[in-house]
Motif scaffolding. Structure first.
Motif, PDB file in Angstrom:
ATOM      1  N   MET A   1      21.025   7.133  31.731  1.00  0.00           N
ATOM      2  CA  MET A   1      21.879   8.143  32.347  1.00  0.00           C
ATOM      3  C   MET A   1      23.323   7.659  32.465  1.00  0.00           C
ATOM      4  O   MET A   1      24.267   8.448  32.354  1.00  0.00           O
ATOM      5  CB  MET A   1      21.332   8.529  33.722  1.00  0.00           C
TER       6      MET A   1
ATOM      7  N   ALA B   1      24.799   8.130  29.080  1.00  0.00           N
ATOM      8  CA  ALA B   1      24.974   9.559  28.802  1.00  0.00           C
ATOM      9  C   ALA B   1      26.176  10.129  29.544  1.00  0.00           C
ATOM     10  O   ALA B   1      26.901  10.985  29.013  1.00  0.00           O
ATOM     11  CB  ALA B   1      23.708  10.324  29.184  1.00  0.00           C
ATOM     12  N   SER B   2      26.389   9.659  30.760  1.00  0.00           N
ATOM     13  CA  SER B   2      27.502  10.182  31.572  1.00  0.00           C
ATOM     14  C   SER B   2      28.856   9.800  30.994  1.00  0.00           C
ATOM     15  O   SER B   2      29.874  10.428  31.315  1.00  0.00           O
ATOM     16  CB  SER B   2      27.382   9.669  33.005  1.00  0.00           C
TER      17      SER B   2
ATOM     18  N   GLN C   1      31.761  15.742  26.483  1.00  0.00           N
ATOM     19  CA  GLN C   1      31.000  16.989  26.386  1.00  0.00           C
ATOM     20  C   GLN C   1      31.658  17.988  25.439  1.00  0.00           C
ATOM     21  O   GLN C   1      31.082  19.014  25.110  1.00  0.00           O
ATOM     22  CB  GLN C   1      30.796  17.605  27.768  1.00  0.00           C
TER      23      GLN C   1
ATOM     24  N   ASP D   1      18.614  23.278  22.944  1.00  0.00           N
ATOM     25  CA  ASP D   1      18.922  22.131  22.070  1.00  0.00           C
ATOM     26  C   ASP D   1      18.954  22.624  20.626  1.00  0.00           C
ATOM     27  O   ASP D   1      17.934  22.684  19.948  1.00  0.00           O
ATOM     28  CB  ASP D   1      17.901  21.015  22.264  1.00  0.00           C
TER      29      ASP D   1
ATOM     30  N   TYR E   1      26.605   9.708  17.996  1.00  0.00           N
ATOM     31  CA  TYR E   1      26.675   9.460  19.438  1.00  0.00           C
ATOM     32  C   TYR E   1      25.618   8.468  19.926  1.00  0.00           C
ATOM     33  O   TYR E   1      25.865   7.729  20.884  1.00  0.00           O
ATOM     34  CB  TYR E   1      26.518  10.782  20.197  1.00  0.00           C
TER      35      TYR E   1
ATOM     36  N   LYS F   1      20.116  15.620  28.627  1.00  0.00           N
ATOM     37  CA  LYS F   1      20.697  16.954  28.382  1.00  0.00           C
ATOM     38  C   LYS F   1      22.178  16.878  28.012  1.00  0.00           C
ATOM     39  O   LYS F   1      22.695  17.792  27.364  1.00  0.00           O
ATOM     40  CB  LYS F   1      20.494  17.853  29.600  1.00  0.00           C
ATOM     41  N   GLU F   2      22.860  15.798  28.423  1.00  0.00           N
ATOM     42  CA  GLU F   2      24.273  15.650  28.039  1.00  0.00           C
ATOM     43  C   GLU F   2      24.415  15.613  26.521  1.00  0.00           C
ATOM     44  O   GLU F   2      25.452  16.006  25.975  1.00  0.00           O
ATOM     45  CB  GLU F   2      24.863  14.368  28.650  1.00  0.00           C
ATOM     46  N   LEU F   3      23.371  15.153  25.841  1.00  0.00           N
ATOM     47  CA  LEU F   3      23.336  15.145  24.378  1.00  0.00           C
ATOM     48  C   LEU F   3      22.574  16.344  23.835  1.00  0.00           C
ATOM     49  O   LEU F   3      23.084  17.096  23.005  1.00  0.00           O
ATOM     50  CB  LEU F   3      22.683  13.849  23.880  1.00  0.00           C
TER      51      LEU F   3
ATOM     52  N   ASN G   1      21.526  19.231  25.084  1.00  0.00           N
ATOM     53  CA  ASN G   1      22.066  20.571  25.360  1.00  0.00           C
ATOM     54  C   ASN G   1      23.582  20.598  25.297  1.00  0.00           C
ATOM     55  O   ASN G   1      24.177  21.664  25.351  1.00  0.00           O
ATOM     56  CB  ASN G   1      21.631  21.051  26.749  1.00  0.00           C
ATOM     57  N   GLY G   2      24.193  19.409  25.226  1.00  0.00           N
ATOM     58  CA  GLY G   2      25.644  19.301  25.304  1.00  0.00           C
ATOM     59  C   GLY G   2      26.306  18.975  23.993  1.00  0.00           C
ATOM     60  O   GLY G   2      26.281  19.762  23.047  1.00  0.00           O
ATOM     61  N   ILE G   3      26.874  17.766  23.889  1.00  0.00           N
ATOM     62  CA  ILE G   3      27.762  17.433  22.784  1.00  0.00           C
ATOM     63  C   ILE G   3      27.080  17.455  21.413  1.00  0.00           C
ATOM     64  O   ILE G   3      27.738  17.693  20.401  1.00  0.00           O
ATOM     65  CB  ILE G   3      28.432  16.056  23.030  1.00  0.00           C
TER      66      ILE G   3
END
Length: 714
Positions: free
Chosen positions: A231, A234-235, A239, A272, A299, A329-331, A333-335
């Motif tokens: 985490m 990921a943070s 984004q 995703d 990434y 989810k940062e990956l 659903n995100g970037i």
């Protein structure tokens, strides 16, 4: 690599193809072994014999079966006897019986070597092979799930799992009845004494509708939370793509394709998004199809905390009503996700496809894209298969592109059919949940051609990538599917013939024969039953570092490239591809990937299987929760399978339950040749595909996730 390492790779590869015994000298000749490899042959052969990958006896080498050994997982009954299901087998009808005196300390879940006592053909219908456990190759996890219950006979709280009680190590009085727990088996009980277990995790109370699914996921090694180090990494990821990053990537050679009309097609609840599509018609009449896949490898750096956790999980899991992602989810659903109106990095495969569906040219490159619009499978269905004016109006500006996609998908589907690929489009079980996670309906669900549009494009892309990198002769992970075993095809042919259908079974089975059978049963009452039996007769697809072809797709080259957000094998080959796009791999890097590719493929096949089992068990649980309210009610069903102990009956909503022969007013003989059961006294016969009225839901067991039916005439 050392001679020992190269020889081990060669022998492990030989083991996947070997069926029978051959002389050691013949192995030397076949594998063209060097003197240094021959010098370590005995050492490597001993290691692989210990693992039961191969067996060496004297001057002979062969697969375990040729020496009457079977490797499989053991299930030990509480009365002491056991059954071993051979590796890559799915059916209890193929299991091997082990007498209690021959179990030799093995416990449920252990991977064991069994020596067959009666290797010849059955002496009578229904005779099971019997074996002796010779050794435990790999101890099972020793973990199982259960519920804390009061045992009135032993006057205490115990763990109930699959109708079997276990003593709890330590102070059980501190626990509450109704807790769902993960346990480790410490001592195997000798019937009628219970075994002893230690509780390793308290998941929650079974009154919570989400506890059951969480328990199943945990038991298979999947958790929704990520470790702190993952985490933290990921943070720190962006984004959104900033302009500085875009310009830097363009200078490195990444192509800017943001000017191309780009679409994503997914289900309504997908967050995703791995893939996007571009398509156009060229002046020569060919299609230019672009399949653009999220550049996850940009990434997720190899060896990072995120990468280690992703490899450990191996895949995302999709149990009923939720998602357990491979990546945070940062990956996911995100970037990394190719979201609409967002600049994203991608790995693109652009293919020129002719009017027969053949790829006549292709290009692979890193890209930057921006998705113009997204559409769901349901919306696509309501454009092409069940026109809806509102949907047609909403996507009016894009109808020409969507029509091109539909036309090309039809061409590709016809190409698949011509080469004989198998299409198992069987109805699946759809469970609908309310907001709290309780099941409110169970029904049959079948995909439509709207779903198949994207599937056809992904199949073509995966094939194109696999073939190109096979000829590069670099380390790779392929998606392989072996030919079905002769015995299974013979049995399937007999059953299908008894049901009134033709199945051309030859010594060299071709997938086209199987597809012809599936075409002949389409929309017939027996479609799901025969289709399911045919599917179970197939080998399981797997990942390998060797390109052994894909029987079901009738392809020589195939890989998984198109879903790196949710499948680690795709991420693995993305890294290989990116190395090649940037000048290739040096010898040291190539050697390292080659060394681990086989190990990675095995681990990822295991994780895929664990995810599939978890998803299936979650469906089974929710189906049982739904059917609990119907205990005592009557339904109409059809016999879907027959075994030595009973017959499985499937209801119209796909729910399946067992009618035990012991519950009927006669003694029934099971004939595996015809897959029928006949009564000793009344002469009543039960056959697969037979319709049964007034099937009574007798018992629904949420703990074992099983349903038992009864027949009104007993």
């Amino acid at each position: 690599m050392t001679p020992y390492e190269t020889l081990e790779i060669k022998l492990r590869d030989l083991a996947t193809k070997l069926h029978g015994k051959i002389s050691v000298s013949k192995v030397y000749e076949m594998l063209e072994l060097t003197e240094s490899e021959i010098a370590v042959f005995n050492e490597v052969a001993t290691k692989l014999t210990d693992e039961m990958v191969l067996v060496r006896q004297g001057n002979k080498l062969g697969d375990p079966a040729s020496f009457n050994y079977v490797v499989g997982k053991i299930e030990v009954n509480r009365r002491g006897y056991a059954f071993v299901i051979p590796e890559d087998k799915a059916s209890w009808s193929e299991s091997i019986y082990v007498n209690s005196k021959d179990v030799n300390g093995a416990m449920t879940g252990d991977k064991v070597v069994v020596s067959i006592k009666n290797p010849k053909k059955p002496a009578f219908p229904g005779e099971k092979k019997e074996g002796v456990v010779k050794s435990v190759l790999v101890k099972g996890s020793r973990t199982f799930s259960g519920v804390v219950k009061w045992n009135p006979i032993r006057h205490g709280l115990m763990v109930l799992a699959d109708d079997e009680y276990w003593y709890i190590e330590g102070n059980a009085d501190s626990l509450d009845e109704g807790l769902s727990v993960i346990c480790e088996a410490l001592e195997k009980g000798e019937f009628p004494e219970p075994g002893v277990c230690r509780i390793v995790e308290v998941v929650g109370n079974i009154s919570d509708p989400n506890t059951g699914i969480t328990t199943i996921l945990s038991l298979h090694g999947f958790v929704e939370e990520f470790p702190d180090d993952v985490m933290k990494e990921a943070s720190m990821l962006p984004q959104e793509l900033d302009e500085e990053t875009i310009q830097s990537e363009l200078k490195k050679g990444r192509k800017d394709i943001r000017g191309l009309l780009t679409v994503t097609i997914d289900s309504e609840d997908t967050k995703d998004v791995d893939d996007a599509i571009t398509i156009e018609i060229l002046d020569n009449g060919n299609y230019m199809l672009g399949v653009h896949i999220a550049d996850v490898a940009h990434y997720v750096k190899e060896g990072s905390a995120i990468d280690r956790e992703a490899y450990k999980r191996g895949t995302s899991v999709y149990p009923v009503g939720r998602v357990v992602p491979m990546l945070p989810k940062e990956l996911s659903n995100g970037i990394c996700s190719l979201n609409k109106n967002c600049d994203r990095l991608a790995l693109s495969v652009v293919m020129e496809v002719d009017e027969m569906g053949n790829v006549v040219d292709h290009e692979i490159y890193e890209s930057i894209l921006n998705v113009d619009y997204s559409i769901t499978y349901d919306q696509l269905y309501r454009i092409f298969e069940k026109p809806d004016f509102a949907i047609l109006k909403e996507f009016g500006d894009y109808l020409s592109q969507l029509t091109l996609m539909k036309n090309l998908a039809y061409i590709l589907n016809e190409r698949r059919r011509r080469r004989g690929a198998i299409d198992f489009n069987l109805p699946e079980t759809k469970v609908e949940l309310d907001d709290e996670g309780r099941p409110i309906s169970v029904s049959a669900y079948r995909t439509t051609f709207a779903n198949n549009i994207i599937e056809e494009f992904m199949l073509l892309c995966n094939e194109t990538v696999a073939e190109r990198f096979y000829w590069y002769n670099v380390p790779f992970i392929y998606r392989v599917h072996d030919e079905p075993e002769d015995e299974k095809m013979i049995m399937l042919s007999k059953i299908v013939t008894n049901l009134g259908y033709k199945f051309k079974n030859t010594s060299k089975i071709h997938p086209k024969s199987i597809q012809s059978l599936l075409d002949s049963i389409k929309d017939k009452p027996e479609e799901r039953i025969i289709g399911t039996m045919t599917l179970r007769s197939m080998q399981k697809a797997a990942y390998r570092s060797t390109n052994d072809g894909h029987f079901g797709l009738a392809l020589k080259y195939y890989s998984h490239f198109t879903a790196p957000i949710r499948r680690y094998p795709d991420l693995f080959i993305h890294r290989i591809i990116k190395h090649m796009l940037h000048g290739g791999m040096n010898h040291k890097l190539e050697e390292r990937y080659a060394k681990f590719a086989g190990e990675y493929a095995k681990h990822l096949s295991d994780r895929e299987r664990a995810a599939q089992e978890a998803e299936r068990e979650c469906v089974d649980l929710k189906v049982c929760e739904y059917m609990k309210q119907f205990e005592g009610k009557k339904f109409t069903g059809i016999i879907s399978n027959i075994t030595s102990f009973g017959m499985f009956v499937e209801l119209q909503n796909t729910v399946e339950g067992l009618v035990r022969f012991a519950s009927l007013n006669d003694y029934y003989y099971f004939d595996p040749e015809t897959m029928t059961a006949y009564g000793e006294h009344a002469g009543k016969v039960f056959r697969i595909g037979q319709k049964l009225k007034d099937v009574i839901v007798y018992r629904v067991d949420l703990t074992s996730k099983s349903i038992e039916f009864m027949l009104p005439f007993g």
